[in-house]
Design an enzyme around this catalytic site. Sequence first.
Site, PDB file in Angstrom:
ATOM      1  CG  HIS A   1      -2.106  -0.947   1.041  1.00 35.23           C
ATOM      2  ND1 HIS A   1      -3.347  -0.543   0.583  1.00 35.23           N
ATOM      3  CD2 HIS A   1      -2.201  -2.288   1.245  1.00 35.23           C
ATOM      4  CE1 HIS A   1      -4.160  -1.592   0.518  1.00 35.23           C
ATOM      5  NE2 HIS A   1      -3.482  -2.664   0.917  1.00 35.23           N
TER       6      HIS A   1
ATOM      7  CE1 TYR B   1      -0.400  -4.897   7.480  1.00 39.68           C
ATOM      8  CE2 TYR B   1      -1.219  -2.987   8.660  1.00 39.68           C
ATOM      9  CZ  TYR B   1      -1.383  -3.949   7.692  1.00 39.68           C
ATOM     10  OH  TYR B   1      -2.524  -3.967   6.926  1.00 39.68           O
TER      11      TYR B   1
END
Length: 335
Positions: free
Chosen positions: A54, A324
Site C-alpha cells: 500500500h 506491518y
Amino acid sequence: MSIKKNNLPTWLLSGMLTLAAPLCMAAEKEVTADQVVSALESTFGVHSGERRNHIKGTCATGEFVGSPEANTYTRSILFSGKPVSVIARFSLPGGNPEIPDTAKVPRGMALEFRLPDGSLQHMTMLNTPVFGAASPQTFLDNIIAKKPDPATGKPDPEKIKAFKASHPDSLPQSEFLAKNNPPVSWTNSSYFGIHTFKFVNRDNKTTLVRWRFVPKDGEKQMTDDELKSSPPKFLEQKLIERTISGPVQWDMILTIGIPGDPEDNPTLSWPSDRKEIKVGTLTITSAMPQKGAECEKINFDPLVMTDGIEPTSDPVLLFRSSAYAISFGKRLSGN
C-alpha cells in the site's frame, strides 16, 4: 486503555508471543513476516523509506462520532457519542508507487482514532467485502506469482493462472474485482473491515461483529470508458478538491454475527440477513499528499485496539501485525 508494553491486554500479549515464532500454515508450510516482506520487496522493488505494501496513498484528517447504541455490544470509549480525532490514509495495494489509479485492485482506507484517554484504535479496511487469502501462505504465494517476468516486465499470466487454480480461497475477492469496476473517487466507495472482531460489553459478554463504512456521497463505479480514458493519477486530487468543497462522511455500519458465522476466514461472507445497526459517523474535513503529512509515519497495525474490542483467531489478522512491524521498522530506518 492505553496500549503500553508494560500493560498489554491478554489477547494482544498472547498474539505477540504466537507471532514471535514462525506461524504454521496449510500443507505443513511455515510462513514468517520476514518472508512476506521480502517477497513484496522482490516483486515490487525497494523504495527507501516507503511502505512495502500500500505504498501509494493520500493522507486525510477528520473526526468520528460513535453512537451510544453500540454500548449494548462494547464498552469501548470509541462509542461515547463524543467527537474523536481521526488520521486517515487512502491507498492502493502493492509496492509500486506508480500503480495507476484505474487499476482493478482493492482500494484501502486506514483510520487511527485518537481517544480522549490517550489510547488509540486502528481500523484497516478495503473496498472489497472479502479478502483475497484465508492464510498468510496464500497471501505470500500471490505476491510471488505476481513477480514480473524479466523478459516482459509484467507478471507471467500462466503463473497467475496456476496460483488461482491452486488457491481457491483467493477466488471470492478476485471474482468481486472482475465484476466491479473501481470507484470514481475515494469518497464514492464503501470500506469493509474484512475480518471478524469481538465486541465485549461492560458485562463481559462477547459478540462477533464485522463493520463497514458506507459513503454519504453514494457509491459510484467507473464506467469501462472511464477506465480507459482516465489519467493514471486522479484519486488524490479528487479527494483534496472534495474536502475543500465541504466535509465528506461515511456511516459506520455494524453487522452482528451469530454462533456458526465464519469468524476465522476473511474470504467468506456472512449471510445477508444478519442484524445491522449504525454505530457512528466518520467525517473527513481535509486531505493532502502523504509526503510529510501525519499519516505517512503511522503504522496502521490492525491489532491496536481499545478495551472492548478484540481480535478473533483469524490467522491473517494476527499475521498482519508482525508483517506491518517489519515493514515499519525498515522504512523508519530509511531502508
